[in-house]
Design a protein around this motif. Structure first.
Motif, short mmCIF file in Angstrom:
data_model
loop_
_atom_site.label_atom_id
_atom_site.label_comp_id
_atom_site.label_asym_id
_atom_site.label_seq_id
_atom_site.Cartn_x
_atom_site.Cartn_y
_atom_site.Cartn_z
N TYR A 94 -2.27 2.15 9.77
CA TYR A 94 -1.82 0.76 9.84
C TYR A 94 -1.35 0.41 11.25
O TYR A 94 -1.12 -0.75 11.56
CB TYR A 94 -0.70 0.51 8.83
N ARG A 129 -7.55 2.21 3.70
CA ARG A 129 -6.16 1.93 3.36
C ARG A 129 -5.53 3.12 2.64
O ARG A 129 -6.21 3.99 2.11
CB ARG A 129 -6.07 0.68 2.48
N ASN A 130 -4.21 3.16 2.63
CA ASN A 130 -3.41 4.13 1.86
C ASN A 130 -3.49 5.56 2.39
O ASN A 130 -3.10 6.49 1.69
CB ASN A 130 -3.83 4.12 0.38
N ASP A 158 0.82 -1.21 0.00
CA ASP A 158 0.00 0.00 0.00
C ASP A 158 0.86 1.26 0.00
O ASP A 158 2.09 1.19 0.06
CB ASP A 158 -0.94 0.00 1.21
N ASP A 159 0.20 2.41 -0.05
CA ASP A 159 0.87 3.71 -0.09
C ASP A 159 1.20 4.15 1.33
O ASP A 159 0.32 4.50 2.11
CB ASP A 159 -0.06 4.73 -0.76
#
Length: 270
Positions: free
Chosen positions: A245, A172-173, A34-35
């Motif tokens: 995260y 996410r990201n 992911d970023d």
């Protein structure tokens, strides 16, 4: 399944009861694919930083807006507004007829339309400067609220279980912020598990969505790992920026008579 979860927060031991079906999904929330918006930051290994936030004038505008929206949500008439209303005493103004969950939902939904775009733009620019990456609080593909207000009363379970936001795929990201607005102290601010954003999913067991923490059901999954957490505790005019995260949550408010209110937002690469 039901299990006991052991956590330390700034060295103080806490034990929680967690119920929920264990998840076997290891595909979500990996910074390997992911970023990682913390990449290149000096604090990327820790996963969080406390930094200066927006200007004093803008912060006062934000606080005044939230105070007014909270008044309107609690009281049906302007005639009922108390002259001495303080956000950190929010819990003292609620009556038996008030529904805390509905009031918080109303504060969140109303605030979306009260904050000027110039203020939201200043927040975007501030977080972009901290990351050295241009980011926006507008989700790249999902329509959602840009502003969230968290209200955690003393002695009440108004907080989420320890979790990663990225267990919900649309989060996410990104990058998260926590801004103290009222009653945020060493006894009440948001705990995080430093470095946990770098753990692999194989090393962190979790429930499915709809976990039950200490008898109360939540929409988010709960971590089943024993954790060592800290409260970074940003001060006035400061912001906690942290990776979604990273495991965070279980923000018990251990203050005896202060409600903790915080601004929480998420950002993605522009």
């Amino acid at each position: 399944m039901k299990t006991q979860l052991s956590l330390t927060i700034d060295g103080e031991q806490h034990v929680a009861s967690v119920e929920g079906e264990m998840s076997n999904d290891k595909s979500e929330g990996s910074l390997a694919t992911d970023d990682d918006l913390t990449s290149g930051c000096e604090w990327s290994n820790a996963g969080y930083v406390v930094a200066p936030f927006i200007s004093e004038n803008s912060m006062n505008l934000l606080l005044d807006s939230i105070r007014q929206v909270a008044l309107e949500a609690i009281y049906p008439s302007k005639l009922d507004y108390p002259d001495d209303f303080e956000l950190e005493r929010y819990h003292q103004y609620l009556s038996e007829n008030n529904d805390h969950a509905k009031i918080v939902a109303e504060i969140r939904s109303t605030l979306q339309h009260r904050l000027p775009e110039t203020l939201l733009g200043e927040i975007d620019e501030t977080i972009s400067r901290i990351l050295n990456v241009e980011v926006s609080s507008i989700h790249p593909w999902k329509e959602r609220e840009r502003v969230q207000i968290r209200v955690v009363r003393p002695g009440r379970q108004d907080y989420n279980p320890p979790h990663r936001d990225v267990w919900l795929p649309h989060l996410r990201n990104g990058i998260n912020i926590y801004v103290p607005l009222a009653g945020s102290t060493r006894k009440s601010s948001l705990p995080v598990a430093p470095g946990s954003h770098l753990w692999t999913e194989d090393g962190d067991k979790r429930t499915m969505q709809g976990s039950v923490l200490n008898g109360i059901k939540f929409s988010v999954p709960s971590s089943l790992s024993d954790l060592e957490m800290v409260r970074p505790n940003p001060g006035a005019y400061e912001v906690l920026v942290f990776s979604p995260y990273m495991l965070h949550g279980y923000a018990l408010n251990l203050e005896e008579d202060k409600t903790r209110i915080s601004l929480e937002m998420r950002f993605w690469r522009k």
